[in-house]
Design a protein around this motif. Structure first.
Motif, short mmCIF file in Angstrom:
data_model
loop_
_atom_site.label_atom_id
_atom_site.label_comp_id
_atom_site.label_asym_id
_atom_site.label_seq_id
_atom_site.Cartn_x
_atom_site.Cartn_y
_atom_site.Cartn_z
N ALA A 1 17.33 1.68 -13.90
CA ALA A 1 18.21 1.14 -12.86
C ALA A 1 19.33 0.32 -13.48
CB ALA A 1 17.40 0.28 -11.89
N LEU A 2 19.02 -0.44 -14.53
CA LEU A 2 20.02 -1.26 -15.20
C LEU A 2 21.13 -0.42 -15.82
CD1 LEU A 2 20.78 -4.15 -16.14
CD2 LEU A 2 19.40 -3.73 -18.19
N ALA A 3 20.81 0.82 -16.20
CA ALA A 3 21.79 1.69 -16.85
C ALA A 3 22.66 2.46 -15.86
CB ALA A 3 21.06 2.68 -17.76
N GLN A 4 22.37 2.37 -14.57
CA GLN A 4 23.09 3.19 -13.59
C GLN A 4 24.45 2.60 -13.24
OE1 GLN A 4 21.78 6.22 -12.64
NE2 GLN A 4 20.25 5.60 -14.16
N ARG A 5 25.41 3.51 -13.01
CA ARG A 5 26.71 3.10 -12.47
C ARG A 5 26.84 3.52 -11.01
NH1 ARG A 5 27.39 -0.62 -15.26
NH2 ARG A 5 29.45 -0.80 -14.31
N ASP A 6 25.92 4.33 -10.55
CA ASP A 6 25.90 4.79 -9.16
C ASP A 6 24.99 3.84 -8.37
OD1 ASP A 6 24.60 6.31 -6.86
OD2 ASP A 6 26.06 7.81 -7.49
N PHE A 7 25.55 3.19 -7.34
CA PHE A 7 24.83 2.17 -6.58
C PHE A 7 23.55 2.72 -5.95
CE2 PHE A 7 24.42 -0.51 -2.64
CZ PHE A 7 24.08 -1.69 -3.29
N LYS A 8 23.63 3.92 -5.40
CA LYS A 8 22.47 4.49 -4.70
C LYS A 8 21.38 4.91 -5.68
CE LYS A 8 21.90 6.93 -0.33
NZ LYS A 8 22.15 8.16 0.42
N ARG A 9 21.77 5.48 -6.80
CA ARG A 9 20.77 5.84 -7.81
C ARG A 9 20.09 4.59 -8.36
NH1 ARG A 9 20.73 11.13 -9.82
NH2 ARG A 9 19.71 10.43 -11.73
N MET A 10 20.86 3.52 -8.49
CA MET A 10 20.29 2.27 -8.97
C MET A 10 19.19 1.78 -8.02
SD MET A 10 21.95 -1.50 -9.22
CE MET A 10 21.52 -1.72 -7.48
N ILE A 11 19.47 1.81 -6.71
CA ILE A 11 18.47 1.38 -5.73
C ILE A 11 17.25 2.30 -5.80
CG2 ILE A 11 18.03 0.91 -3.30
CD1 ILE A 11 21.06 0.62 -2.94
N ALA A 12 17.49 3.61 -5.99
CA ALA A 12 16.37 4.55 -6.08
C ALA A 12 15.44 4.19 -7.24
CB ALA A 12 16.90 5.98 -6.25
N TYR A 13 16.00 3.85 -8.39
CA TYR A 13 15.16 3.50 -9.53
C TYR A 13 14.47 2.16 -9.34
CZ TYR A 13 16.43 7.51 -12.40
OH TYR A 13 16.56 8.78 -12.90
N THR A 14 15.08 1.24 -8.60
CA THR A 14 14.36 -0.01 -8.31
C THR A 14 13.15 0.26 -7.42
OG1 THR A 14 15.72 -0.56 -6.35
CG2 THR A 14 16.46 -1.41 -8.49
N SER A 15 13.17 1.35 -6.65
CA SER A 15 11.98 1.71 -5.87
C SER A 15 10.84 2.11 -6.79
CB SER A 15 12.31 2.86 -4.90
OG SER A 15 13.16 2.43 -3.87
N VAL A 16 11.15 2.82 -7.87
CA VAL A 16 10.11 3.15 -8.86
C VAL A 16 9.54 1.86 -9.43
CG1 VAL A 16 9.65 4.32 -11.05
CG2 VAL A 16 11.23 5.35 -9.41
N ASN A 17 10.42 0.91 -9.71
CA ASN A 17 10.01 -0.39 -10.24
C ASN A 17 9.10 -1.13 -9.25
OD1 ASN A 17 11.13 -3.45 -9.77
ND2 ASN A 17 10.65 -3.10 -11.92
N HIS A 18 9.51 -1.23 -8.00
CA HIS A 18 8.75 -2.01 -7.02
C HIS A 18 7.43 -1.34 -6.65
CE1 HIS A 18 12.67 -4.08 -6.39
NE2 HIS A 18 11.87 -5.10 -6.18
N MET A 19 7.41 -0.02 -6.56
CA MET A 19 6.15 0.66 -6.29
C MET A 19 5.20 0.56 -7.48
SD MET A 19 6.08 1.78 -3.17
CE MET A 19 6.70 0.12 -2.93
N GLY A 20 5.76 0.38 -8.68
CA GLY A 20 4.92 0.16 -9.86
C GLY A 20 4.08 -1.10 -9.73
N TYR A 21 4.65 -2.15 -9.10
CA TYR A 21 3.87 -3.37 -8.88
C TYR A 21 2.64 -3.10 -8.01
CZ TYR A 21 7.81 -6.09 -10.74
OH TYR A 21 8.79 -6.62 -11.55
N VAL A 22 2.82 -2.24 -7.00
CA VAL A 22 1.70 -1.91 -6.12
C VAL A 22 0.60 -1.20 -6.89
CG1 VAL A 22 1.00 -0.66 -4.04
CG2 VAL A 22 3.25 -1.77 -4.12
N ILE A 23 0.98 -0.22 -7.72
CA ILE A 23 -0.01 0.51 -8.51
C ILE A 23 -0.70 -0.42 -9.51
CG2 ILE A 23 -0.37 2.46 -10.07
CD1 ILE A 23 0.34 3.21 -7.20
N LEU A 24 0.06 -1.33 -10.12
CA LEU A 24 -0.53 -2.32 -11.01
C LEU A 24 -1.59 -3.14 -10.28
CD1 LEU A 24 -0.69 -4.22 -13.51
CD2 LEU A 24 1.27 -5.46 -12.55
N ALA A 25 -1.28 -3.58 -9.06
CA ALA A 25 -2.20 -4.43 -8.31
C ALA A 25 -3.49 -3.70 -7.95
CB ALA A 25 -1.52 -4.95 -7.04
N VAL A 26 -3.37 -2.48 -7.43
CA VAL A 26 -4.59 -1.77 -7.03
C VAL A 26 -5.41 -1.36 -8.24
CG1 VAL A 26 -3.62 -1.02 -4.82
CG2 VAL A 26 -3.36 0.46 -6.83
N GLY A 27 -4.74 -1.05 -9.35
CA GLY A 27 -5.48 -0.75 -10.58
C GLY A 27 -6.20 -1.97 -11.10
#
Length: 497
Positions: free
Chosen positions: A292-318
């Motif tokens: 997400a940090l490497a993106q210049r496209d605003f929408k793609r950046m938000i999409a990759y932050t979703s991968v980041n935020h959903m990763g927290y959920v998987i970390l918690a349940v694991g």
């Protein structure tokens, strides 16, 4: 009819009505859409307020449907599902208001979103695996047509990639469900009965294979690394309302499947392989933030932050599966944080994607280098974008802070190293959002269209309440946590043995 069934099927009934009356004007279609979603949200809030306290299921219905395989129309809500049902109703209302400016095939657009609303609500209240799977699959079909029919230049390709990738995940999920059915004695698809039976206890390789099928199917939907590749193009090409629903609601189907089905039905197998999911969660957190940090496209950046935020959920349940049996409070906190994060991410990312849509409408591009100084030209846009960015990076006072604090506190005992590494995700997310705010909102004024018009009232009325809800949860989290904690405690207790 049961009130919960009315909540689920009211939107699709309205969709059918819209299609049966083709002479309705576009304006009448829009107001019908908004009214139906508003009524549905009010019904959901009424159900939430009237729900009896405790960890059982409220408004439960269990009717025979396919008796030959013991699959029924079994629905109900508890603290795991009710917040997601409310989130779904709120986001669909926000999208209906935001789409008041839609002019392309308005009737079909409204009917498709109303159909999707029923599908999403149905999945979150399902207590039968076959019913869950039907809604899971229909969500793929509905979103495919949203992307293909109302997306941008490469929408057809992105929609096809989305469909094939996520449909493959649904097939893996179906294999896992059939495996659970065959392992149960007596055979059943009922989630409550499967939880009571614990059918894979001591099954060894069979349990591992079924967990693999379920894990892959849900991980693709979430999505986690390495199953995330369908997400950025789907988001980039989808219309703003479609992206908001895809990120805010559809991604939660994967993480919800873990806490509703996998963890309680396969507790022993989950504990055995929980470390794998912790690693996947941490990799998703760091990878999503860095890309997400490497993106210049605003929408793609938000999409990759979703991968980041959903990763927290998987970390918690694991991590909940790794915490020692004596640390029930830590397991309970991790699961509560995971569900809170689902709600928080839905509100914040839904708002961010609607803001991205406003940017596209005014400039015809998501390229952040094409914009600057928008705070002076569009103060409402700048204010809401700033609040959404701070909410997304987990600043205190927003729902993201409540969720991430619980996740880290609950996960630290079971996975201390992984949790410490995941802390870096917050730092990277803060850096990328601060860079965006500085580049797009401050500095010299520039826009592809010359002048960047401020948000209209439908845009403000759709985005503002989502951010306000994030602030409300951040300042007064108790009502949400009071709903989640009893159900999270029940799931946590299953791992105590």
């Amino acid at each position: 009819m049961n009130v919960l069934s009315i909540v689920v099927f009211l939107p699709v009934a309205a969709a059918v009505a819209l299609l049966l009356f083709p002479r309705m004007s576009d304006s009448a279609v829009r107001w019908t859409w908004i009214t139906v979603t508003a009524v549905d949200l009010l019904l959901v809030l009424g159900l939430w307020i009237a729900s009896p306290p405790g960890d059982g299921f409220a408004y439960e219905v269990d009717l025979r449907w396919i008796p030959s395989v013991d699959s029924g129309y079994h629905i109900g809500v508890d603290g795991l599902s009710m917040p997601l049902v409310a989130l779904t109703a709120a986001l669909f209302l926000a999208c209906a208001i935001y789409s008041a400016r839609e002019t392309r095939r308005v009737r079909s657009f409204a009917a498709l979103f109303l159909f999707l609303q029923t599908v999403c609500l149905g999945l979150f209240v399902s207590l039968d695996l076959i019913l869950f799977f039907v809604f899971f699959d229909l969500s793929i079909v509905g979103m495919y047509f949203v992307i293909a029919g109302w997306g941008h230049r490469n929408a057809a390709r992105a929609a096809l990639q989305f469909f094939l990738y996520t449909f493959l995940g649904s097939l893996a999920l179906l294999l896992g469900f059939i495996g659970l059915y065959l392992a149960a004695a007596p055979h059943t698809f009922d989630i409550v009965e499967l939880t009571r039976q614990n059918p894979l206890a001591g099954k060894g390789v069979t349990g591992a294979l079924i967990l693999l099928a379920l894990g892959v199917g849900l991980a693709i939907k979430t999505p986690t690394v390495p199953f995330h590749t369908w997400l950025p193009p789907a988001h980039t090409e989808a219309p703003a309302a479609g992206s908001a629903i895809l990120a805010g609601v559809l991604l939660k189907m994967g993480t919800y499947g873990f806490v509703r089905i996998v963890m309680p039905v396969l507790p022993g197998v989950w504990r055995q392989y929980a470390l794998v999911f912790v690693i996947v969660g941490v990799v998703s957190v760091i990878y999503g933030a860095l890309v997400a940090l490497a993106q210049r496209d605003f929408k793609r950046m938000i999409a990759y932050t979703s991968v980041n935020h959903m990763g927290y959920v998987i970390l918690a349940v694991g991590a909940a599966g790794l915490v020692a049996s004596s640390e029930s409070q830590a397991r309970h906190l991790a699961i509560t944080g995971a569900v809170t994060q689902m709600v928080s991410h839905g509100l914040i990312t839904g708002a961010l994607f609607l803001l991205a849509g406003a940017m596209w409408d005014r400039g015809g591009t998501y390229d952040m280098d094409s914009y600057g100084g928008l705070a002076a030209q569009a103060p409402r846009f700048a204010g809401l974008a700033g609040l959404a960015a701070f909410a997304s990076l987990g600043l205190p006072g927003f729902s993201g802070f409540i969720a991430e604090f619980q996740i880290f506190t609950g996960s630290l005992g079971g996975a201390p190293v992984a949790t410490a590494v995941a802390f870096l995700g917050i730092l990277i997310t803060a850096a990328l959002f601060l860079r965006v705010l500085q580049q797009v909102l401050l500095g010299s004024q520039r826009s592809p269209s010359g002048k960047f018009g401020d948000l209209t009232w439908p845009e403000t009325a759709s985005i503002g309440p989502l951010i306000a809800l994030s602030v409300l949860i951040g300042l007064f989290p108790r009502p949400l946590l009071d709903a989640i904690e009893p159900a999270a405690r029940t799931v946590s207790a299953i791992f105590g043995g």
